[in-house]
Design an enzyme around this catalytic site. Structure first.
Site, PDB file in Angstrom:
ATOM      1  N   ALA A 146      -8.176-130.987  10.591  1.00 25.13           N
ATOM      2  CA  ALA A 146      -8.551-129.687  11.152  1.00 25.13           C
ATOM      3  C   ALA A 146      -7.770-129.394  12.434  1.00 25.13           C
ATOM      4  O   ALA A 146      -7.365-128.248  12.675  1.00 25.13           O
ATOM      5  CB  ALA A 146     -10.053-129.634  11.413  1.00 25.13           C
ATOM      6  N   ALA A 171      -4.410-128.222  11.342  1.00 26.31           N
ATOM      7  CA  ALA A 171      -4.504-126.856  10.826  1.00 26.31           C
ATOM      8  C   ALA A 171      -4.642-125.844  11.968  1.00 26.31           C
ATOM      9  O   ALA A 171      -3.953-124.821  11.988  1.00 26.31           O
ATOM     10  CB  ALA A 171      -5.678-126.730   9.856  1.00 26.31           C
ATOM     11  N   GLU A 172      -5.524-126.110  12.911  1.00 24.99           N
ATOM     12  CA  GLU A 172      -5.709-125.167  14.017  1.00 24.99           C
ATOM     13  C   GLU A 172      -4.467-125.082  14.887  1.00 24.99           C
ATOM     14  O   GLU A 172      -4.102-124.009  15.370  1.00 24.99           O
ATOM     15  CB  GLU A 172      -6.929-125.514  14.863  1.00 24.99           C
ATOM     16  N   SER A 173      -3.783-126.192  15.065  1.00 27.61           N
ATOM     17  CA  SER A 173      -2.560-126.188  15.877  1.00 27.61           C
ATOM     18  C   SER A 173      -1.480-125.322  15.249  1.00 27.61           C
ATOM     19  O   SER A 173      -0.885-124.468  15.912  1.00 27.61           O
ATOM     20  CB  SER A 173      -2.036-127.621  16.055  1.00 27.61           C
TER      21      SER A 173
END
Length: 141
Positions: free
Chosen positions: A59, A62-64
């Site tokens: 996650a 993904a957020e990065s």
């Protein structure tokens, strides 16, 4: 002025210093008109106790990549980007090697952006499917 692919990737490396991205060895490796790709090594540093990739590390990858994708498509002189929601469906375990995250836009609005992030392993097997919603907020003058 449009930045080159090399400039975008160099900027990503520069702003990642002393951040979670550097801690997890996340690096942006490819960029195009409608996508951004990052990779992260799968080592014991990102494992859960039973020796497979931790969903939280996935996650974070993904957020990065999603937040950086939103960041490069807005006017950073006037706005900053914040993630406001992320979902992740983990489909396959990974023990070693690299995972790759490709962020593409579902919606590229003036205020909110919705990104689809596909996480794959080195053999292009789907590991996780993530969705990230970001918001562009005006900088205070």
């Amino acid at each position: 002025m449009q930045l080159s692919k090399e400039d975008i990737l160099a900027q990503a490396k520069l702003v990642s210093k002393n951040t979670l991205m550097e801690t997890l060895s996340i690096e942006m490796i490819d960029y195009g008109e409608d996508f951004l790709v990052a990779r992260m090594p799968v080592t014991p540093r990102v494992h859960q106790p039973d020796g497979v990739l931790h969903g939280g590390a996935t996650a974070a990858l993904a957020e990065s990549v999603g937040s950086f994708a939103a960041h490069i498509f807005i006017d950073i002189e006037q706005f900053f980007v914040r993630g406001i929601e992320i979902t992740a469906n983990h489909l396959k375990s990974v023990k070693e090697g690299f995972i790759y995250a490709k962020a593409t836009f579902i919606h590229k609005g003036r205020t909110t952006q919705l990104l689809d992030i596909r996480i794959t392993d080195e053999h292009d097997n789907l590991v996780s499917v993530c969705k990230l919603t970001t918001i562009a907020l005006p900088k205070q003058k």
